[in-house]
Motif scaffolding. Structure first.
Motif, short mmCIF file in Angstrom:
data_model
loop_
_atom_site.label_atom_id
_atom_site.label_comp_id
_atom_site.label_asym_id
_atom_site.label_seq_id
_atom_site.Cartn_x
_atom_site.Cartn_y
_atom_site.Cartn_z
N HIS A 133 2.54 -1.29 -12.12
CA HIS A 133 1.29 -0.68 -11.65
C HIS A 133 0.65 -1.54 -10.57
O HIS A 133 0.27 -1.04 -9.51
CB HIS A 133 0.31 -0.47 -12.81
CG HIS A 133 -1.07 -0.15 -12.35
ND1 HIS A 133 -1.40 1.07 -11.80
CD2 HIS A 133 -2.19 -0.91 -12.33
CE1 HIS A 133 -2.69 1.04 -11.47
NE2 HIS A 133 -3.18 -0.14 -11.78
N ARG A 186 2.54 -1.45 -7.26
CA ARG A 186 2.31 -0.20 -6.52
C ARG A 186 0.87 -0.12 -5.98
O ARG A 186 0.65 0.34 -4.87
CB ARG A 186 2.58 1.01 -7.40
CG ARG A 186 4.03 1.29 -7.66
CD ARG A 186 4.23 2.64 -8.35
NE ARG A 186 3.39 2.83 -9.52
CZ ARG A 186 3.75 2.51 -10.76
NH1 ARG A 186 4.94 2.00 -11.01
NH2 ARG A 186 2.94 2.72 -11.77
N CYS A 187 -0.08 -0.54 -6.77
CA CYS A 187 -1.50 -0.36 -6.47
C CYS A 187 -1.97 -1.24 -5.30
O CYS A 187 -2.66 -0.76 -4.41
CB CYS A 187 -2.31 -0.68 -7.72
SG CYS A 187 -4.08 -0.62 -7.48
N GLN A 195 -4.30 -3.27 -5.05
CA GLN A 195 -5.74 -3.47 -4.97
C GLN A 195 -6.18 -4.38 -6.10
O GLN A 195 -5.52 -4.45 -7.14
CB GLN A 195 -6.47 -2.13 -5.09
CG GLN A 195 -6.18 -1.19 -3.97
CD GLN A 195 -6.88 0.15 -4.18
OE1 GLN A 195 -7.46 0.42 -5.22
NE2 GLN A 195 -6.81 1.01 -3.18
N GLN A 199 -7.92 -5.38 -9.34
CA GLN A 199 -8.31 -4.61 -10.52
C GLN A 199 -8.64 -5.53 -11.68
O GLN A 199 -8.02 -6.59 -11.83
CB GLN A 199 -7.19 -3.66 -10.95
CG GLN A 199 -6.91 -2.57 -9.94
CD GLN A 199 -6.19 -1.41 -10.57
OE1 GLN A 199 -5.32 -1.58 -11.40
NE2 GLN A 199 -6.58 -0.21 -10.18
N ALA A 255 -5.28 2.47 -16.44
CA ALA A 255 -4.25 3.06 -15.58
C ALA A 255 -2.87 3.07 -16.22
O ALA A 255 -2.05 3.92 -15.90
CB ALA A 255 -4.19 2.32 -14.25
N ARG A 278 -4.34 -8.95 -8.59
CA ARG A 278 -3.54 -8.11 -7.72
C ARG A 278 -2.19 -8.78 -7.47
O ARG A 278 -2.04 -9.99 -7.62
CB ARG A 278 -4.23 -7.80 -6.40
CG ARG A 278 -4.27 -8.96 -5.43
CD ARG A 278 -4.86 -8.54 -4.12
NE ARG A 278 -5.00 -9.71 -3.25
CZ ARG A 278 -5.49 -9.67 -2.04
NH1 ARG A 278 -5.92 -8.53 -1.55
NH2 ARG A 278 -5.57 -10.77 -1.32
#
Length: 96
Positions: free
Chosen positions: A20, A23-24, A26, A28, A36, A69
């Motif tokens: 995750h 891919r993301c 950002q 978090q 998520a 991240r």
């Protein structure tokens, strides 16, 4: 060079979390990652703490909770471990 040894065994939860964040791309919080991925918040906290200590995730101290991240530079911290996670994701059916 890692400061905390990576885990020998990899869980589906760790694979979902790492995939995750890969891919993301950002920042978090552990709660956002948990929401998520469907991984329990306490499990996310343990994995993010260890992975950031190894240099595989960047950690930013924010209030009220730290944020994490994954970056291309993070992957260079331990390429062999990233390859192991990619293989484990394939075995668990997690999109990497």
């Amino acid at each position: 060079m890692t400061t905390t040894p990576p885990r020998i065994e990899l869980s589906p939860q760790e694979c979902r979390l790492f995939a995750h964040l890969k891919r993301c791309k950002q920042w978090q919080t552990a709660r956002q990652i948990a929401d998520a991925t469907g991984v329990a918040p306490r499990t996310v906290q343990g994995h993010t703490k260890r992975l950031s200590a190894c240099g595989l995730l960047e950690r930013m101290e924010t209030h009220p909770a730290p944020m994490f991240r994954f970056t291309a530079e993070s992957a260079q911290a331990d390429p062999a471990y990233v390859a192991r996670i990619a293989n484990a994701c394939e075995a668990f059916g997690v999109e990497f």
